[in-house]
Scaffold this active site. Sequence first.
Site, PDB file in Angstrom:
ATOM      1  N   HIS A 141       0.830  -1.222   0.000  1.00  0.00           N
ATOM      2  CA  HIS A 141       0.000   0.000   0.000  1.00  0.00           C
ATOM      3  C   HIS A 141       0.858   1.264   0.000  1.00  0.00           C
ATOM      4  CE1 HIS A 141      -3.395  -2.650   1.287  1.00  0.00           C
ATOM      5  NE2 HIS A 141      -2.419  -3.257   1.939  1.00  0.00           N
ATOM      6  N   SER A 170      14.556  21.843 -16.698  1.00  0.00           N
ATOM      7  CA  SER A 170      13.363  22.657 -16.927  1.00  0.00           C
ATOM      8  C   SER A 170      13.770  23.937 -17.623  1.00  0.00           C
ATOM      9  CB  SER A 170      12.703  22.981 -15.585  1.00  0.00           C
ATOM     10  OG  SER A 170      11.901  24.139 -15.705  1.00  0.00           O
ATOM     11  N   LYS A 230      15.998  22.226 -11.669  1.00  0.00           N
ATOM     12  CA  LYS A 230      15.269  20.976 -11.876  1.00  0.00           C
ATOM     13  C   LYS A 230      16.054  19.901 -12.614  1.00  0.00           C
ATOM     14  CE  LYS A 230      11.107  20.382 -11.893  1.00  0.00           C
ATOM     15  NZ  LYS A 230      10.069  19.750 -11.124  1.00  0.00           N
ATOM     16  N   GLU A 260       8.992   8.867 -16.728  1.00  0.00           N
ATOM     17  CA  GLU A 260       7.654   9.407 -17.013  1.00  0.00           C
ATOM     18  C   GLU A 260       7.167   8.987 -18.405  1.00  0.00           C
ATOM     19  OE1 GLU A 260       7.200  13.669 -15.207  1.00  0.00           O
ATOM     20  OE2 GLU A 260       9.267  13.353 -15.773  1.00  0.00           O
TER      21      GLU A 260
END
Length: 473
Positions: free
Chosen positions: A158, A279, A285, A292
């Site tokens: 979980h 970024s 970043k 992704e």
Amino acid sequence: MSHGKLWGGRFNESVSDAMEALSRSVHFDWRLAPYDLRGSIAHAHILESAGLLSPAESKSIVAELNLMITQFHDGVLLPQSSDEDVHGALERLLVERLGEVGGKLRAGRSRNDQVATDFRLFLRDAAAHVVLQLSTLADAFIVQAEKHMHATAPGFTHLQHAQPVSLGHEIAKHAHALLRDIDRLQDWDKRAAYSPLGAGALAGSALELDPKRSALELGFTDAIANSIDAVSDRDFAAEAAFIFALIGVHLSRIGEEWCLYASKEFGWVNLSDAYSTGSSIMPQKKNPDVAELARGKSGRLIGNMVSILTMLKGLPFAYNRDLQEDKEPLFDSLDTLTVLLPAITGMVHTSTFNVEVIAASAPTGYSLATEVADWLVVRGMPFRSAHEVAGACVRQCEVLGIDLDELSDAQLVEIHPMLTPEVRLVLRVDGAIAGRSRFGGTAPAAVSVQIAALKSETSRTRAWAESKLAASL
Ligand code: ARG
């Protein structure tokens, strides 16, 4: 008859531009050309043995077809935009090169058996490529797993701390999923290994042709036993699409874990610059784009499977033009995996794990509570009660803001008289992990057995793929 189109004799009027534009597939099915050419070589041999091509004709046709395969790979064999499909384009090219004898090759076959044969040949090669790429990715996990076999980590259920595990065990789990994908592809290949060639449009051929012989020449196990089934079956495409979709789902789940691991909140993994992006606005970043995109691209892999199944579901069991729509989804799935798998492999290979950070959180969240329960069970308490007692320890610790091993002797006996100070001996992460040494367990001893087996599996699957590809084009 127009060039690059294989029909037209019975038509008075020429077809409309709109009809041609809708019908045309050469812009995507051209990638089947080397497989179509191989099928044509096998067919030429069959026509020769049936006496329908002289040995000299067959020899010149086969030589030209072989040359065309080479030219295709060199990028110099190209269709014209007026060609309808790969089959028409290749016949046009052959006739342009050899004259009318090139037209003899069409005897005894149809585009219906041709396209089904081409697609099976293409997908069987493509599947071997995918097996090779998956084996390489599995190896990347195995290398990391072996390196971190003795490092400790919190295991989750979980997404909450559950029980401590070996970090190597945690990493090695991915290799198993990939090896099941490989196994599915190998198993799929056995069913895909039947040749439609010789089925003609649907009814086989009245000419003296031997489908079994061309099947063997093309590396198939046998010819398909029913000519109608041969031209209508696309199970092989649907099954391949499912396997690619499931690979996509695995890569997506891996991607999700890596995104979490690379977050500041987890801080488990540092991504190499080579496999991250920055970024345009936030200079600090470093984003896990490979992970992704793995997650994102699983959508199209699943969608491609749904396209194939939806296209098939209403079709009478014979050739229907709808079947032309079987190719692009599979091509897209393969193109997607071809760019995705090497990138994920690189990301996994070059990721560095912050083993101290990971180990430090292994005991948090009272992840050793099960050890207390097991310790009581060994001393005769039913697990049902032991679970209650261990739960009471956790409750007490939460109230006091301490860890399980910080409960005093008095506090322990107060929770239950069986809780003597010796229970603290099992409240150790390394002990909890080392104790799970049976087959499949997380103890380093068991993980090392697991890793040895994984290594021999991937060397076997790699050898399988390499031998398939060596036998292909
Ligand atoms: N381009 C067609 C396909 O991909 C080839 C078969 C065409 N057959 C036909 N009877 N029109 O399915």
